[in-house]
Design an enzyme around this catalytic site. Structure first.
Site, short mmCIF file in Angstrom:
data_model
loop_
_atom_site.label_atom_id
_atom_site.label_comp_id
_atom_site.label_asym_id
_atom_site.label_seq_id
_atom_site.Cartn_x
_atom_site.Cartn_y
_atom_site.Cartn_z
N PRO A 89 0.81 -1.22 0.00
CA PRO A 89 0.00 0.00 0.00
C PRO A 89 0.85 1.27 0.00
CG PRO A 89 -0.12 -1.11 2.14
CD PRO A 89 0.62 -2.02 1.22
N GLU A 116 1.73 -8.46 8.59
CA GLU A 116 2.04 -7.04 8.77
C GLU A 116 2.86 -6.48 7.60
OE1 GLU A 116 1.28 -4.38 10.75
OE2 GLU A 116 -0.29 -5.80 11.28
N ARG A 154 -4.98 -7.89 -20.11
CA ARG A 154 -5.97 -7.49 -21.14
C ARG A 154 -5.37 -6.50 -22.13
NH1 ARG A 154 -9.25 -3.34 -20.33
NH2 ARG A 154 -11.14 -4.48 -20.86
N ASP A 169 -11.47 2.24 -23.60
CA ASP A 169 -11.80 2.15 -22.18
C ASP A 169 -11.47 3.43 -21.44
OD1 ASP A 169 -12.85 -0.39 -22.02
OD2 ASP A 169 -10.91 -1.35 -21.62
C1 LIG Z 1 -1.83 -6.00 5.86
S1 LIG Z 1 -0.86 -5.52 4.50
C2 LIG Z 1 0.52 -4.77 5.29
C3 LIG Z 1 0.37 -3.30 5.42
C4 LIG Z 1 1.56 -2.65 6.13
N1 LIG Z 1 1.58 -2.99 7.53
C5 LIG Z 1 1.44 -1.13 5.99
O1 LIG Z 1 0.80 -0.51 6.83
O2 LIG Z 1 1.96 -0.57 5.00
C6 LIG Z 1 -0.19 -7.06 3.95
C7 LIG Z 1 0.20 -7.10 2.48
O3 LIG Z 1 -0.93 -6.89 1.67
C8 LIG Z 1 -0.55 -6.29 0.45
N2 LIG Z 1 -1.34 -5.07 0.29
C9 LIG Z 1 -2.17 -4.52 1.21
N3 LIG Z 1 -2.76 -3.44 0.73
C10 LIG Z 1 -2.31 -3.26 -0.53
C11 LIG Z 1 -2.53 -2.28 -1.54
N4 LIG Z 1 -3.35 -1.26 -1.34
N5 LIG Z 1 -1.90 -2.43 -2.72
C12 LIG Z 1 -1.05 -3.46 -2.93
N6 LIG Z 1 -0.79 -4.41 -2.01
C13 LIG Z 1 -1.39 -4.31 -0.83
C14 LIG Z 1 0.95 -6.01 0.52
O4 LIG Z 1 1.63 -7.02 -0.19
C15 LIG Z 1 1.20 -6.06 2.02
O5 LIG Z 1 2.53 -6.44 2.32
#
Ligand SMILES: C[S@@+](CC[C@H](N)C(=O)[O-])C[C@H]1O[C@@H](n2cnc3c(N)ncnc32)[C@H](O)[C@@H]1O
Length: 231
Positions: A89, A116, A154, A169
């Protein structure tokens, strides 16, 4: 294109990879998508892939060893150098231009986090582009990987029945797409705009362009600013 997905939960991806356009792309040989489980590269007898964070705090953090080993393994399976993507994220937000750019790569390795997240040395050490699918937090990268793969596959030439459909699109030309209609002409008193039934291709193209601009101005004025269509 080859896509390697590194994940702790390959079973979350399998149904998605075999269905619809992504499944058809694989059957047609336009894409090969493989999943590799980090757990297969765990060192200890419990196959541990995560541990508590140094310094304390909630949750578990993915360890370096299994992730680096899994990346090394997939890189050894094919000639050339893949473009590596870490799903987080905290990464740059996925857009249509980024999906288009990635669709031209011959080989992608997508790393999914869980729990996490990752030990920071995975982020700094594997040389990956960090991508987020939006400003929200998922439990794991698997669902983000399905979004990313769908957006990319796609756009590989030949994957959609008609390549021009991706060009029309939303976001492809910086605008939202115009409204679409199909049969019947009248549904519960809601009629199809007359121009679409006229057979006048020039008038239809003009109407669609206008609708696309109006719709974008109404819903996403930020996009319209970027196209330079308004000052
Ligand atoms: C619970 S999340 C960890 C978030 C991290 N503790 C933080 O606050 O940045 C677990 C995993 O989900 C994936 N993930 C969660 N949200 C995402 C997003 N918005 N985009 C891409 N991957 C995401 C990532 O690979 C991340 O390591």
């Amino acid at each position: 294109m080859t896509i390697d997905v590194l994940t702790l939960f390959p079973e979350m991806l399998q149904p998605f990879l075999t269905a619809s356009i992504v499944g058809r792309a694989q059957q047609a040989g336009a894409a090969t998508i493989r999943c590799t489980n980090f757990r297969d590269f765990a060192e200890d007898r419990h196959h541990s892939v995560d541990d508590r964070p140094f310094g304390g705090g909630p949750g578990m953090v993915l360890m370096c060893e299994p992730v680096f080993k899994a990346v090394d393994y997939v890189e050894s399976q094919q000639e050339g150098r893949p473009t590596k993507i870490l799903l987080t994220p905290q990464g740059e937000r996925l857009t249509q231009p980024i999906a288009a750019e990635l669709s031209r790569e011959p080989w992608l390795v997508i790393v999914c986090g869980h729990y996490e997240g990752f030990d920071e040395r995975i982020r700094t050490g594997i040389g990956a582009r960090e991508i987020s699918i939006g400003d929200f937090v998922l439990s794991g990268g698997e669902s983000a990987a399905t979004v990313l793969i769908d957006a990319i596959v796609r756009l590989i030439p030949g994957v959609l029945g008609d390549d021009s459909s991706a060009e029309c699109d939303s976001f492809s030309n910086g605008l939202l797409e115009y409204p679409q209609y199909t049969r019947p002409r009248d549904f519960r008193g809601m009629e199809v705009p007359e121009v679409l039934l006229s057979g006048n291709h020039e008038a239809i193209a003009k109407w669609r362009e206008e609708q696309s601009i109006l719709r974008t101005a109404d819903r996403r004025p930020d996009l319209l600013n970027r196209t330079g269509l308004i000052e």
